[in-house]
Design an enzyme around this catalytic site. Structure first.
Site, short mmCIF file in Angstrom:
data_model
loop_
_atom_site.label_atom_id
_atom_site.label_comp_id
_atom_site.label_asym_id
_atom_site.label_seq_id
_atom_site.Cartn_x
_atom_site.Cartn_y
_atom_site.Cartn_z
N ASN A 9 32.37 49.65 36.44
CA ASN A 9 32.84 50.43 37.58
C ASN A 9 34.21 50.99 37.22
O ASN A 9 35.20 50.27 37.23
CB ASN A 9 32.92 49.50 38.80
N TRP A 10 34.24 52.29 36.89
CA TRP A 10 35.50 52.89 36.43
C TRP A 10 36.47 53.13 37.58
O TRP A 10 37.61 53.49 37.37
CB TRP A 10 35.22 54.22 35.73
N LYS A 11 35.99 53.00 38.81
CA LYS A 11 36.81 53.27 40.02
C LYS A 11 37.48 54.64 39.89
O LYS A 11 36.89 55.54 39.30
CB LYS A 11 37.83 52.13 40.20
N GLU A 98 36.64 47.23 48.00
CA GLU A 98 37.66 48.27 48.17
C GLU A 98 37.23 49.29 49.21
O GLU A 98 38.06 49.83 49.95
CB GLU A 98 37.96 48.94 46.81
N GLU A 168 31.26 39.32 44.32
CA GLU A 168 32.60 39.66 43.86
C GLU A 168 33.64 39.03 44.78
O GLU A 168 34.01 39.64 45.79
CB GLU A 168 32.78 41.17 43.87
N SER A 214 37.64 40.25 37.62
CA SER A 214 38.40 39.88 36.41
C SER A 214 37.51 39.30 35.30
O SER A 214 37.94 38.42 34.56
CB SER A 214 39.55 38.93 36.76
N GLY A 235 35.27 45.91 36.33
CA GLY A 235 36.22 46.97 36.69
C GLY A 235 37.14 47.26 35.51
O GLY A 235 36.76 47.97 34.57
N GLY A 236 38.33 46.68 35.54
CA GLY A 236 39.37 46.97 34.54
C GLY A 236 38.88 46.95 33.10
O GLY A 236 39.18 47.86 32.32
#
Ligand code: PGA
Length: 251
Positions: A9-11, A98, A168, A214, A235-236
């Site tokens: 998920n590149w957000k 989010e 999550e 994470s 994510g990150g």
């Protein structure tokens, strides 16, 4: 059908040029021979087609990060499930914390989004998770049960079979505080038991349940080694080609 999935998920990150650089590295970096999972990349919506072009030459699928709860028409700025389906997307994230937090998405809106996606044969990646305060109070199981009951258990068994679940814990997202493998396993087993109770054992055993929060190249193996953890929503660490490829190799 239950399978291992690693989804990125590149957000709201990367310019078009940066996104293309990342996806071209990923497209070259994945090799079917060693992959024991399906890989899904969820870029920001203006890049979906570009990423889909790379996907055609590689082994990954493409997903969107959001969809409108409405069918079509005068909803400025929204993207419909029909549009996503017209560019042949396979997946779409729904119910991410989010979106629940910053855009006040409710369980009923999430449920409507899921209905729209299923109308067009797109697999929803349904996110659920408790905040830190809820875990500290020991009510995390009630929170997850309620999120799932209000958004997912309205589906019949056939419809539900198209869902990918993602647990999550909100306290683990973007914080560097990963859930311990046993905490992830405990919640994933609980989610599977809810599905078995509501539908049946077969449906529960066939459901893919991802962990997110994470997850990185160092801890992915330990997390994915658990019986009820079928992969990750990343994510990150999905923003760096080397890390994301290493995560996909963690099975
Ligand atoms: P993170 O995000 O890997 O950066 O913690 C996960 C997610 O929000 O899906």
């Amino acid at each position: 059908m239950r399978k291992n999935i690693v989804a990125g998920n590149w957000k709201m990150n990367k310019t078009f040029e940066e996104a293309e650089e990342l996806v071209s590295k990923l497209a070259n970096g994945f090799d079917k021979k060693y992959l024991k999972c399906e890989v899904v990349i969820c870029p920001p919506s203006p890049y979906l087609e570009m990423v889909s072009d790379y996907a055609e030459e590689s082994v990954f699928d493409v997903g969107a990060q959001n969809v409108s709860e409405y069918e079509n028409g005068a909803y400025t700025g929204e993207i419909s499930a029909e549009m996503l389906s017209s560019i042949e997307l396979e997946y779409c994230i729904v119910g991410h914390s989010e979106r629940r937090k910053y855009f006040n998405e409710s369980n009923s809106q999430i449920s409507a989004k899921i209905d729209r996606l299923l109308d067009f044969g797109i697999h929803p990646i349904f996110c659920c998770g408790e905040v830190l305060n809820e875990r500290e109070k020991g009510i995390q199981f009630d929170v997850i049960k309620s999120q799932i009951a209000k958004s997912l258990f309205l589906l019949n068994k056939d419809e539900f079979s198209n869902i990918v679940m993602a647990y999550e814990p909100v306290w683990a997202i973007g914080t560097g505080k990963t859930a311990k493998p046993e905490q992830a396993q405990e919640m994933h087993a609980f989610i599977r038991s809810l599905i078995a109770e509501h539908y049946d054992n077969e449906t529960a055993n066939n459901t893919t349940i991802l962990y997110g929060g994470s997850c990185n190249a160092k801890n992915a193996h330990e997390l994915f080694a658990n019986n009820d953890v079928d992969g990750g929503l990343i994510g990150g660490a999905s923003l760096k080609a080397q890390d994301f490829i290493a995560i996909a190799k963690s099975f």
